[in-house]
Scaffold this active site. Sequence first.
Site, PDB file in Angstrom:
ATOM      1  N   LYS A 126     -35.319  25.911  15.690  1.00  0.00           N
ATOM      2  CA  LYS A 126     -35.541  25.557  14.283  1.00  0.00           C
ATOM      3  C   LYS A 126     -36.833  26.247  13.855  1.00  0.00           C
ATOM      4  O   LYS A 126     -37.791  25.612  13.367  1.00  0.00           O
ATOM      5  CB  LYS A 126     -35.599  24.020  14.152  1.00  0.00           C
TER       6      LYS A 126
ATOM      7  N   TYR B 259     -39.091  14.940  24.227  1.00  0.00           N
ATOM      8  CA  TYR B 259     -38.740  13.906  25.198  1.00  0.00           C
ATOM      9  C   TYR B 259     -39.957  13.439  26.001  1.00  0.00           C
ATOM     10  O   TYR B 259     -40.042  12.285  26.387  1.00  0.00           O
ATOM     11  CB  TYR B 259     -37.694  14.440  26.190  1.00  0.00           C
TER      12      TYR B 259
ATOM     13  N   ASP C 109     -23.158  16.971  23.226  1.00  0.00           N
ATOM     14  CA  ASP C 109     -22.201  15.914  22.861  1.00  0.00           C
ATOM     15  C   ASP C 109     -21.195  16.450  21.855  1.00  0.00           C
ATOM     16  O   ASP C 109     -19.998  16.161  21.926  1.00  0.00           O
ATOM     17  CB  ASP C 109     -22.927  14.705  22.235  1.00  0.00           C
TER      18      ASP C 109
ATOM     19  N   ASP D 229     -29.293  23.749  12.811  1.00  0.00           N
ATOM     20  CA  ASP D 229     -28.347  23.194  11.824  1.00  0.00           C
ATOM     21  C   ASP D 229     -27.136  24.113  11.676  1.00  0.00           C
ATOM     22  O   ASP D 229     -25.987  23.677  11.660  1.00  0.00           O
ATOM     23  CB  ASP D 229     -29.036  22.920  10.472  1.00  0.00           C
TER      24      ASP D 229
ATOM     25  N   ASP E  93     -29.331  18.156  23.816  1.00  0.00           N
ATOM     26  CA  ASP E  93     -28.724  16.833  23.971  1.00  0.00           C
ATOM     27  C   ASP E  93     -27.657  16.642  22.894  1.00  0.00           C
ATOM     28  O   ASP E  93     -26.525  16.237  23.172  1.00  0.00           O
ATOM     29  CB  ASP E  93     -29.819  15.761  23.835  1.00  0.00           C
TER      30      ASP E  93
HETATM   31  C1  IPM Z   1     -27.943  12.953  28.329  1.00  0.00           C
HETATM   32  C2  IPM Z   1     -28.321  11.559  27.897  1.00  0.00           C
HETATM   33  C3  IPM Z   1     -29.784  11.297  28.214  1.00  0.00           C
HETATM   34  C4  IPM Z   1     -30.608  12.306  27.436  1.00  0.00           C
HETATM   35  C5  IPM Z   1     -30.244   9.858  27.944  1.00  0.00           C
HETATM   36  C6  IPM Z   1     -29.427   8.852  28.721  1.00  0.00           C
HETATM   37  C7  IPM Z   1     -31.712   9.662  28.219  1.00  0.00           C
HETATM   38  O1  IPM Z   1     -28.035  11.405  26.546  1.00  0.00           O
HETATM   39  O2  IPM Z   1     -28.089  13.242  29.536  1.00  0.00           O
HETATM   40  O3  IPM Z   1     -27.506  13.741  27.510  1.00  0.00           O
HETATM   41  O4  IPM Z   1     -30.919  12.097  26.256  1.00  0.00           O
HETATM   42  O5  IPM Z   1     -30.941  13.338  28.009  1.00  0.00           O
HETATM   43 MG    MG Z   2     -26.973  13.029  25.680  1.00  0.00          MG
END
Ligand code: IPM
Ligand code: MG
Length: 352
Positions: free
Chosen positions: A186, A136, A246, A218, A242
Site C-alpha cells: 500500500k 502484528y 482467506d 486494494d 492474512d
Molecule cells: C492465520 C490466522 C492467524 C493470523 C491468527 C489465528 C492469529 O488468521 O494463520 O491466518 O492472523 O496469522
Molecule cells: Mg488468517
Amino acid sequence: MKIACLAGDGIGPEIMAEALKVLDALDIAGIELAHADVGGTAYKKHGQPLPPETLEVAKWADGVLFGAVGDPSCDSLERHLRPEQAILRLRQALTLFANLRPATMFPGLEDMSALRPEVAREIDLLIVRELNGDVYFGEKAIRTLDDGRRQGFDFMSYAEDEVRRIAHVAFRAAMGRGKKLCSVDKANVLETSQLWRDVVVETAKEYPEVELSHMYVDNAAMQLVRNPGQFDVVVTGNLFGDILSDQASMCVGSIGLLASASLGEDQTEYGTKGLYEPIHGSAPDIAGTGKANPMAMILSLAMLLRHSLGLEEQAARVEAAVAKALEDGVKGADLGGNSGTAEVGDAVLARL
Ligand code: IPM
Ligand code: MG
C-alpha cells in the site's frame, strides 16, 4: 524424523486424527511423534496458551504439524493469555518468517468457487506471506489520552533485512514456478510499504528472469476475484497476506482445502524446519460435530513431508489422493456434501 503434533482447539484434534491416519498408512520408517497442548486447550490445563514444554517439543521437531487455535470462551482473557498468542509466539520463537499459502483449483471443484467456473479454473497461485513482522508484532496498546478518550494503536514497521529475506523466498519460489512475482503493498499511503517496494525492487536485480510487478492491496483484492489466473507468486506483508489468503481460499471453493507451510532458515537433517497448518481456524461452531473437512490438515502434512523431511514422493502421493477423492465427489459439508471428517479421511486413505 521428528514430528510434533499440536492439535489445539475446536476442530483441531478431529482433523489432526485424520492426518495422522494418513501418516500412519504411509508407513515411513524412522518417524518419531510427540504430542503437546496448545491454544485454549493448553490455557485450560496449564494456565498458558504456549506452555514451555510445548515450545520445547516444537523446537525438538523437524516439522510441527499444527491444527488450529481459537476458543471463544477465551476471548475476554488478557491478550497474552489468548489462544492465538500460541501460534504467533511459535512463529516468532522459531523464526518462521516465510508463510507459503498455495491456492490451486482442484479439477471438479470449479462449481464450488465463489467465482464463475471459467474464472476459477485458472487459479494456480502461491501467496508468500511475511510472518514475523508488520503490525502484528509492533508496539500495541489501548491507552487513555490526556483528554480521557481511549485510543488503540498498533505500530506497523518493516526493517529492510526482514523484507529482503522474504523477497528472496518469493523470487526463488517464482523461479521454480511460472517466473512471475507480484509484490502487494500500500505504497501510495504507507511508508512501511514504500520501503517494502524499494527493497523488493533492489532484490529483483538478482533474479533477472523473474517478471516483477507491484500492486496496491486494494487492487490486489479486486484482481483476485476479477482475474485470479493472472497471478503466479504473490509476496506480501503479514497483515495483507492474512487477508488475501482467506480470500484466495474461497476463490478455490473452500477454506477447508488450503494448507500452509511456515518456514525459516534452519535446516534439519532432511530439509527446512517448519510448521504446517491449515489456513482455516478452530471453527468452534462445528467442533465435535464430525463435520470438519480434514483435507487442509492432510495437505499440510504433505507439505511437511516435502519441505521438512525431504519426502517429495510421499508428499505427492498424499496430494494426489486428496485430489482423486475430490474428483470422485467426496465432499465435506464445507463443499456442500455430506461426508464427515472420518469419512473424508478414509476416502483419502483408500485412494492412497
Ligand atoms: C492465520 C490466522 C492467524 C493470523 C491468527 C489465528 C492469529 O488468521 O494463520 O491466518 O492472523 O496469522
Ligand atoms: Mg488468517
